[in-house]
Design a protein around this motif. Structure first.
Motif, mmCIF file in Angstrom:
data_model
loop_
_atom_site.group_PDB
_atom_site.id
_atom_site.type_symbol
_atom_site.label_atom_id
_atom_site.label_comp_id
_atom_site.label_asym_id
_atom_site.label_seq_id
_atom_site.Cartn_x
_atom_site.Cartn_y
_atom_site.Cartn_z
ATOM 1 N N ILE A 174 0.842 -1.212 0.000
ATOM 2 C CA ILE A 174 0.000 0.000 0.000
ATOM 3 C C ILE A 174 0.872 1.254 0.000
ATOM 4 O O ILE A 174 0.603 2.220 -0.719
ATOM 5 N N LYS A 175 1.933 1.236 0.801
ATOM 6 C CA LYS A 175 2.844 2.383 0.857
ATOM 7 C C LYS A 175 3.577 2.580 -0.486
ATOM 8 O O LYS A 175 3.841 3.709 -0.891
ATOM 9 N N ALA A 176 3.908 1.477 -1.162
ATOM 10 C CA ALA A 176 4.599 1.574 -2.456
ATOM 11 C C ALA A 176 3.651 2.075 -3.540
ATOM 12 O O ALA A 176 4.028 2.900 -4.381
ATOM 13 N N VAL A 177 2.412 1.600 -3.522
ATOM 14 C CA VAL A 177 1.410 2.035 -4.505
ATOM 15 C C VAL A 177 1.136 3.533 -4.365
ATOM 16 O O VAL A 177 0.988 4.253 -5.357
ATOM 17 N N ALA A 178 1.109 4.023 -3.111
ATOM 18 C CA ALA A 178 0.818 5.444 -2.863
ATOM 19 C C ALA A 178 1.861 6.369 -3.487
ATOM 20 O O ALA A 178 1.571 7.530 -3.783
ATOM 21 N N GLN A 179 3.081 5.854 -3.698
ATOM 22 C CA GLN A 179 4.168 6.678 -4.239
ATOM 23 C C GLN A 179 4.535 6.309 -5.675
ATOM 24 O O GLN A 179 5.486 6.841 -6.241
ATOM 25 N N ALA A 180 3.768 5.398 -6.269
ATOM 26 C CA ALA A 180 4.140 4.820 -7.555
ATOM 27 C C ALA A 180 4.029 5.804 -8.710
ATOM 28 O O ALA A 180 3.146 6.670 -8.736
ATOM 29 N N THR A 181 4.926 5.659 -9.681
ATOM 30 C CA THR A 181 4.808 6.356 -10.960
ATOM 31 C C THR A 181 3.711 5.653 -11.766
ATOM 32 O O THR A 181 3.219 4.581 -11.381
ATOM 33 N N ASP A 182 3.333 6.227 -12.907
ATOM 34 C CA ASP A 182 2.306 5.600 -13.749
ATOM 35 C C ASP A 182 2.734 4.197 -14.183
ATOM 36 O O ASP A 182 1.931 3.266 -14.189
ATOM 37 N N GLU A 183 4.011 4.062 -14.535
ATOM 38 C CA GLU A 183 4.518 2.762 -14.978
ATOM 39 C C GLU A 183 4.493 1.742 -13.841
ATOM 40 O O GLU A 183 4.102 0.585 -14.029
ATOM 41 N N GLU A 184 4.864 2.195 -12.635
ATOM 42 C CA GLU A 184 4.850 1.298 -11.475
ATOM 43 C C GLU A 184 3.427 0.916 -11.086
ATOM 44 O O GLU A 184 3.147 -0.231 -10.718
ATOM 45 N N ARG A 185 2.536 1.880 -11.221
ATOM 46 C CA ARG A 185 1.134 1.594 -10.897
ATOM 47 C C ARG A 185 0.557 0.548 -11.859
ATOM 48 O O ARG A 185 -0.226 -0.306 -11.452
ATOM 49 N N ALA A 186 0.978 0.613 -13.109
ATOM 50 C CA ALA A 186 0.537 -0.384 -14.096
ATOM 51 C C ALA A 186 1.019 -1.780 -13.693
ATOM 52 O O ALA A 186 0.304 -2.779 -13.874
ATOM 53 N N PHE A 187 2.233 -1.846 -13.123
ATOM 54 C CA PHE A 187 2.768 -3.127 -12.633
ATOM 55 C C PHE A 187 1.887 -3.658 -11.508
ATOM 56 O O PHE A 187 1.512 -4.837 -11.507
ATOM 57 N N TRP A 188 1.550 -2.798 -10.540
ATOM 58 C CA TRP A 188 0.711 -3.230 -9.417
ATOM 59 C C TRP A 188 -0.689 -3.610 -9.893
ATOM 60 O O TRP A 188 -1.293 -4.567 -9.371
ATOM 61 N N THR A 189 -1.211 -2.899 -10.866
ATOM 62 C CA THR A 189 -2.534 -3.219 -11.410
ATOM 63 C C THR A 189 -2.530 -4.616 -12.033
ATOM 64 O O THR A 189 -3.439 -5.427 -11.801
ATOM 65 N N ARG A 190 -1.490 -4.885 -12.807
ATOM 66 C CA ARG A 190 -1.393 -6.201 -13.469
ATOM 67 C C ARG A 190 -1.238 -7.329 -12.453
ATOM 68 O O ARG A 190 -1.922 -8.362 -12.543
ATOM 69 N N THR A 191 -0.352 -7.137 -11.487
ATOM 70 C CA THR A 191 -0.009 -8.240 -10.579
ATOM 71 C C THR A 191 -1.003 -8.428 -9.433
ATOM 72 O O THR A 191 -1.301 -9.564 -9.039
ATOM 73 N N ILE A 192 -1.506 -7.328 -8.897
ATOM 74 C CA ILE A 192 -2.394 -7.410 -7.729
ATOM 75 C C ILE A 192 -3.866 -7.375 -8.135
ATOM 76 O O ILE A 192 -4.645 -8.271 -7.777
ATOM 77 N N GLU A 193 -4.261 -6.358 -8.881
ATOM 78 C CA GLU A 193 -5.681 -6.238 -9.234
ATOM 79 C C GLU A 193 -6.110 -7.317 -10.222
ATOM 80 O O GLU A 193 -7.154 -7.943 -10.062
ATOM 81 N N LYS A 194 -5.309 -7.533 -11.272
ATOM 82 C CA LYS A 194 -5.699 -8.491 -12.315
ATOM 83 C C LYS A 194 -5.146 -9.887 -12.071
ATOM 84 O O LYS A 194 -5.639 -10.857 -12.647
ATOM 85 N N GLY A 195 -4.126 -9.995 -11.225
ATOM 86 C CA GLY A 195 -3.574 -11.308 -10.901
ATOM 87 C C GLY A 195 -2.788 -11.959 -12.013
ATOM 88 O O GLY A 195 -2.581 -13.179 -12.017
ATOM 89 N N LYS A 196 -2.319 -11.164 -12.960
ATOM 90 C CA LYS A 196 -1.524 -11.712 -14.070
ATOM 91 C C LYS A 196 -0.043 -11.621 -13.705
ATOM 92 O O LYS A 196 0.652 -10.680 -14.071
ATOM 93 N N GLN A 197 0.400 -12.615 -12.947
ATOM 94 C CA GLN A 197 1.782 -12.616 -12.452
ATOM 95 C C GLN A 197 2.656 -13.541 -13.281
ATOM 96 O O GLN A 197 2.181 -14.558 -13.800
ATOM 97 N N GLN A 198 3.923 -13.157 -13.392
ATOM 98 C CA GLN A 198 4.869 -13.954 -14.166
ATOM 99 C C GLN A 198 6.203 -13.998 -13.436
ATOM 100 O O GLN A 198 6.394 -13.323 -12.417
ATOM 101 N N ASP A 199 7.127 -14.804 -13.952
ATOM 102 C CA ASP A 199 8.447 -14.937 -13.325
ATOM 103 C C ASP A 199 9.111 -13.569 -13.197
ATOM 104 O O ASP A 199 9.079 -12.756 -14.131
ATOM 105 N N GLY A 200 9.699 -13.326 -12.026
ATOM 106 C CA GLY A 200 10.400 -12.071 -11.794
ATOM 107 C C GLY A 200 9.547 -10.982 -11.185
ATOM 108 O O GLY A 200 10.066 -9.945 -10.754
ATOM 109 N N ASP A 201 8.230 -11.199 -11.099
ATOM 110 C CA ASP A 201 7.346 -10.145 -10.561
ATOM 111 C C ASP A 201 7.579 -9.913 -9.065
ATOM 112 O O ASP A 201 7.541 -8.772 -8.600
ATOM 113 N N LEU A 202 7.796 -10.979 -8.310
ATOM 114 C CA LEU A 202 8.042 -10.798 -6.871
ATOM 115 C C LEU A 202 9.311 -9.979 -6.658
ATOM 116 O O LEU A 202 9.335 -9.073 -5.816
ATOM 117 N N GLU A 203 10.338 -10.287 -7.428
ATOM 118 C CA GLU A 203 11.593 -9.540 -7.315
ATOM 119 C C GLU A 203 11.383 -8.070 -7.663
ATOM 120 O O GLU A 203 11.940 -7.171 -7.005
#
Length: 332
Positions: A249-278
């Motif tokens: 939540i703290k990272a999302v609050a400070q995210a750039t547009d590109e970073e927010r797109a990453f969180w949207t894909r991985t958390i909201e949509k659940g489309k996770q792939q290798d390397g996402d946790l890292e």
């Protein structure tokens, strides 16, 4: 002497309250019995006998003892608190589709979802029978409100867990529901049944509330930086399960547009792939959200300790203060 010094605070409490804890365990075994449905004690025993710390009932016993209580109603209240806790675990494992708890298969895996839900319902009913036996309407009010708050918190978590709009206020509301509500009710009813002053009862509530919040924040932080052998969880389980906890939540609050797109894909949509946790861990490092979360946990532990100051000077007060330190010591 060395053995005493190395005991953890909850172990010190358990030793100090050993006779009362034994009586509570006997009461739990007696009240989880059923004449007509043997499945009930089978399922209940699987969780109750799983080796948990009995932390919540211990808080009730400690609060009552700290306030000078000499009766036996606190035993019923401690059993009540454990029944409520066990009922929520049974329901949680069904909702989360969990297969393991405390290193053992969950009840829903060993039996089925129907058994887990219905036995959880039975334990809630048993808990209300026990609390009514104390004859205190105020105790009934506190524990009924806590039960409603717990259920409300679980529903809120279900809707907020993968929603990037979830902010720290909502997170705190979820934490109060799923964890802190029962901690604070456990300590508060101990004071009420002991006839403590209003200032002392409020202090016990505040202690339990802050302790529960510190406990849950620490748990959420350890998901990203804990030792899997010690926590029983793999690093990043919450990320894989798309749970928005405080570090994210703290990272999302400070995210750039590109970073927010990453969180949207991985958390909201659940489309996770290798390397996402890292990548998630790298973003949390970028904004130092793990350290910020750690400071929040330490702050709540400090609030818990401060709340105890108005309570009687007693060895149990010292143990409760040490317990607040202990729940966040895992973060060092």
């Amino acid at each position: 002497m060395d053995q005493v010094m190395t005991r953890k605070p909850h172990e010190m409490l358990a030793a100090t309250l050993s006779q009362e804890l034994d009586a509570v365990n006997t009461l739990i075994r007696t009240r989880m019995a059923s004449k007509h449905a043997p499945r009930i004690p089978e399922v209940t025993a699987h969780l109750v006998e799983a080796g948990g710390k009995r932390l919540r009932p211990m808080l009730t016993l400690a609060a009552a003892r700290l306030c000078g209580y000499e009766g036996d109603h606190h035993l019923k209240l401690a059993a009540t608190v454990e029944f409520i806790h066990t009922a929520t675990l049974l329901h949680d494992d069904v909702v989360d589709e969990s297969g393991q708890r405390r290193g053992r298969p969950t009840a829903n895996l060993l039996w089925d979802n129907k058994s887990s839900v219905l036995v959880g319902d039975y334990l809630f009913a048993r808990s209300f029978q026990l609390m009514v036996e104390t004859g205190s309407l105020r105790v009934l009010d506190i524990l009924a409100n806590a039960s409603a708050t717990i259920a409300e918190g679980e529903v809120l978590q279900m809707t907020a867990a993968s929603n990037l709009k979830t902010d720290e206020d909502v997170y705190l509301q979820v934490v109060r529901g799923k964890t802190a509500a029962l901690f604070s009710a456990a300590t508060e009813v101990g004071g009420v049944i002991a006839g403590a002053s209003e200032a002392q009862v409020k202090a016990l509530f505040d202690y339990g509330d802050a302790l529960g919040i510190a406990f849950q924040i620490a748990d959420d932080l350890l998901d990203y930086q804990g030792d899997s052998k010690a926590t029983g969880k793999n690093v990043g389980d919450d990320f894989r399960e798309r749970k928005l906890t405080l570090p994210v939540i703290k990272a999302v609050a400070q995210a750039t547009d590109e970073e927010r797109a990453f969180w949207t894909r991985t958390i909201e949509k659940g489309k996770q792939q290798d390397g996402d946790l890292e990548q998630a861990l790298a973003l949390m490092a970028k904004y130092q959200t793990l350290e910020a979360t750690r400071q929040d946990a330490l702050g709540w532990a400090a609030k818990a300790r401060a709340a105890l100051e108005v309570l009687p000077d007693h060895e149990i007060r010292t143990m409760l203060s040490d317990l607040a330190d202990y729940v966040v010591s895992r973060l060092n």
